[in-house]
Design a protein around this motif. Structure first.
Motif, PDB file in Angstrom:
ATOM      1  N   VAL A 308       0.849  -1.188   0.000  1.00  0.00           N
ATOM      2  CA  VAL A 308       0.000   0.000   0.000  1.00  0.00           C
ATOM      3  C   VAL A 308       0.885   1.238   0.000  1.00  0.00           C
ATOM      4  O   VAL A 308       2.076   1.171   0.299  1.00  0.00           O
ATOM      5  CB  VAL A 308      -0.949  -0.001   1.218  1.00  0.00           C
ATOM      6  CG1 VAL A 308      -1.934  -1.146   1.128  1.00  0.00           C
ATOM      7  CG2 VAL A 308      -0.160  -0.062   2.522  1.00  0.00           C
ATOM      8  N   GLY A 309       0.302   2.395  -0.319  1.00  0.00           N
ATOM      9  CA  GLY A 309       1.105   3.582  -0.576  1.00  0.00           C
ATOM     10  C   GLY A 309       1.504   4.400   0.624  1.00  0.00           C
ATOM     11  O   GLY A 309       1.686   5.622   0.489  1.00  0.00           O
ATOM     12  N   PRO A 315       9.812   3.544  -1.146  1.00  0.00           N
ATOM     13  CA  PRO A 315      10.916   3.036  -1.982  1.00  0.00           C
ATOM     14  C   PRO A 315      10.508   1.807  -2.806  1.00  0.00           C
ATOM     15  O   PRO A 315      10.847   1.705  -3.990  1.00  0.00           O
ATOM     16  CB  PRO A 315      12.003   2.678  -0.948  1.00  0.00           C
ATOM     17  CG  PRO A 315      11.739   3.596   0.201  1.00  0.00           C
ATOM     18  CD  PRO A 315      10.237   3.687   0.270  1.00  0.00           C
ATOM     19  N   VAL A 316       9.774   0.869  -2.188  1.00  0.00           N
ATOM     20  CA  VAL A 316       9.334  -0.320  -2.921  1.00  0.00           C
ATOM     21  C   VAL A 316       8.284   0.053  -3.959  1.00  0.00           C
ATOM     22  O   VAL A 316       8.306  -0.428  -5.098  1.00  0.00           O
ATOM     23  CB  VAL A 316       8.771  -1.390  -1.952  1.00  0.00           C
ATOM     24  CG1 VAL A 316       8.252  -2.599  -2.730  1.00  0.00           C
ATOM     25  CG2 VAL A 316       9.840  -1.817  -0.957  1.00  0.00           C
ATOM     26  N   CYS A 317       7.353   0.931  -3.553  1.00  0.00           N
ATOM     27  CA  CYS A 317       6.313   1.374  -4.488  1.00  0.00           C
ATOM     28  C   CYS A 317       6.917   2.023  -5.720  1.00  0.00           C
ATOM     29  O   CYS A 317       6.499   1.761  -6.851  1.00  0.00           O
ATOM     30  CB  CYS A 317       5.368   2.364  -3.802  1.00  0.00           C
ATOM     31  SG  CYS A 317       4.268   1.640  -2.574  1.00  0.00           S
ATOM     32  N   ALA A 352       0.432   6.729  -6.500  1.00  0.00           N
ATOM     33  CA  ALA A 352       0.415   7.771  -7.531  1.00  0.00           C
ATOM     34  C   ALA A 352      -0.161   9.062  -6.977  1.00  0.00           C
ATOM     35  O   ALA A 352       0.336  10.163  -7.268  1.00  0.00           O
ATOM     36  CB  ALA A 352      -0.397   7.308  -8.745  1.00  0.00           C
ATOM     37  N   SER A 353      -1.193   8.949  -6.154  1.00  0.00           N
ATOM     38  CA  SER A 353      -1.793  10.135  -5.536  1.00  0.00           C
ATOM     39  C   SER A 353      -0.815  10.811  -4.588  1.00  0.00           C
ATOM     40  O   SER A 353      -0.695  12.039  -4.555  1.00  0.00           O
ATOM     41  CB  SER A 353      -3.071   9.741  -4.798  1.00  0.00           C
ATOM     42  OG  SER A 353      -3.708  10.879  -4.264  1.00  0.00           O
ATOM     43  N   GLU A 354      -0.078  10.003  -3.813  1.00  0.00           N
ATOM     44  CA  GLU A 354       0.927  10.562  -2.897  1.00  0.00           C
ATOM     45  C   GLU A 354       2.021  11.291  -3.670  1.00  0.00           C
ATOM     46  O   GLU A 354       2.599  12.262  -3.168  1.00  0.00           O
ATOM     47  CB  GLU A 354       1.537   9.439  -2.051  1.00  0.00           C
ATOM     48  CG  GLU A 354       0.575   8.781  -1.062  1.00  0.00           C
ATOM     49  CD  GLU A 354       0.246   9.668   0.123  1.00  0.00           C
ATOM     50  OE1 GLU A 354       0.893  10.720   0.285  1.00  0.00           O
ATOM     51  OE2 GLU A 354      -0.669   9.316   0.890  1.00  0.00           O
ATOM     52  N   MET A 355       2.304  10.835  -4.873  1.00  0.00           N
ATOM     53  CA  MET A 355       3.325  11.463  -5.718  1.00  0.00           C
ATOM     54  C   MET A 355       2.736  12.590  -6.570  1.00  0.00           C
ATOM     55  O   MET A 355       3.411  13.128  -7.444  1.00  0.00           O
ATOM     56  CB  MET A 355       3.972  10.420  -6.632  1.00  0.00           C
ATOM     57  CG  MET A 355       4.750   9.322  -5.900  1.00  0.00           C
ATOM     58  SD  MET A 355       6.168   9.934  -4.962  1.00  0.00           S
ATOM     59  CE  MET A 355       5.525   9.847  -3.277  1.00  0.00           C
TER      60      MET A 355
END
Length: 413
Positions: A308-309, A315-317, A352-355
């Motif tokens: 999960v994010g 790092p893994v994401c 993706a949202s966190e980024m």
């Protein structure tokens, strides 16, 4: 057949004798220095075992016999007045036929200038270098693919052009398959050899499946990943059949790198595949009714390994995000697999949202929501999580009324 054509072309003594041992006749003629210098090309020698089986005087493979038969390789002439050039996709075959690694020359991918020169020669013109470079990139600068594309463009021009060909290659997988499977012919090649890039790759695929089935399975799984940065750590336990305990990853990956189907990264922990190899592999799987099996395996693999994010998982994401993203185009038909597919998209959308990649997150959340509504129902907790996540992303995109409606729907459920 090749030796018979040499005999006919040179009109050597005895060439027209129906009882002649053509292999021995041609070898002797080529070893005779008085006949001048020569160059022999042994093309597409991917299966070295063909050269190390006994042959009959007619030039065909002999049946098992207690009498030792001469090997086909014995009829490759060894003479100071001639040379033999062997082409092969297999490093192992090349070594067996030459007997020394220093005799092998690896043909690297063409650089941009060489690819442009080839395209210019085959097309006769280049109106736009930028468009030509796009075509070269889309075809991985592979000579056969570029030659095939140029022949197709010339044959259909007008209205076909480089820019239109690029558009059609990128439009859809079916359009790409139609173009890359065209066999436009080449009078300078053996008439029995296909000029289709897909058909050419499929010859190698068939050989690998016959000789090393586990390597073929590994290639099948790798074709579902993003083509770059494929982690070795995600491959080991997923490509081997349940009943097959004899697989050796190092041996299997060696086969694929030997045939130049896979490239190893600098540190050996990641791999890459040419986009055309990946595409041709998936078409091969589709033709053999195996694509669904591998799509299911891939989404289960990604669901198990993609976290999960949350911040601690970034790092893994980040490392796996390209591989999670490609599942958008690989929705499986199996119900349980679709649950995993939706889970991968939900977790990827979170990251993706966190980024702040909100458009990508919206695409992933929308896909996850549709799948979960179909498989789990509109009031399942996972479906509501996807609905809420989509609402948050829509709000970040500035579509506040739509976001409010989505959150209201989630609260009511």
């Amino acid at each position: 057949q090749g030796y018979r054509r040499i005999a006919e072309a040179t009109k050597m003594d005895g060439w027209d004798d129906p009882k002649a041992d053509v292999l021995r006749l041609v070898r002797s003629w080529l070893c005779d220095e008085s006949n001048g210098r020569w160059l022999m090309v042994v093309d597409n020698a991917d299966d070295a075992s063909i050269f190390f089986q006994g042959v009959s005087p007619t030039g065909t493979a002999s049946s098992p016999d207690p009498t030792p038969a001469e090997l086909l390789s014995d009829f490759l002439p060894q003479s100071p007045n001639g040379s033999i050039l062997v082409t092969s996709r297999s490093r192992d075959a090349a070594y067996k036929l030459t007997g020394a690694h220093f005799s092998n020359v690896e043909v690297k991918p063409m650089d941009k200038d060489a690819a442009l020169a080839l395209l210019q020669k085959k097309l006769g013109y280049i109106d736009s270098e930028d468009e030509a470079v796009q075509l070269i990139q889309d075809l991985d600068a592979m000579p056969l693919a570029l030659t095939q594309a140029a022949a197709f463009i010339k044959k259909r021009a007008p209205p076909m052009s480089v820019s239109r060909y690029v558009d059609e290659v990128r439009r859809s997988e079916s359009d790409r398959a139609r173009l890359l499977d065209q066999d436009v012919g080449d009078s300078r090649r053996d008439g029995r050899a296909s000029n289709s890039i897909i058909a050419t790759w499929h010859i190698s695929f068939k050989y690998i499946r016959t000789q090393t089935p586990n390597a073929a399975r590994l290639r099948s799984l790798m074709s579902l990943f993003d083509r770059q940065g494929i982690p070795e750590s995600l491959l080991h336990d997923w490509y081997v059949g349940q009943d097959d305990k004899g697989a050796d990853f190092d041996d299997d990956i060696y086969v694929l790198t030997s045939f130049s189907l896979v490239e190893m990264g600098a540190d050996g922990s990641e791999f890459g595949m040419h986009r055309l190899v990946q595409f041709s592999t998936k078409k091969w799987l589709e033709l053999n009714s195996e694509l669904e099996e591998w799509k299911t395996t891939y989404v289960l693999l990604m669901d198990e390994n993609y976290p999960v994010g949350r911040h601690e998982n970034w790092p893994v994401c980040q490392k796996l995000f390209p591989h999670a993203g490609v599942v958008l185009n690989s929705q499986p038909e199996d119900k349980e697999a679709r649950k995993a597919w939706a889970s991968v998209l939900f977790k990827s959308a979170w990251y993706a949202s966190e980024m702040e990649q909100y458009s990508k997150a919206h695409e992933m959340d929308s896909g996850a929501l549709r799948a979960r509504e179909t498989v789990l129902g509109s009031e399942h907790a996972d479906t509501l999580n996807s609905l809420n996540s989509l609402g948050l992303v829509v709000r970040q995109l500035g579509r506040y009324d739509e976001a409010e409606a989505i959150h209201k729907k989630a609260l009511e459920a």
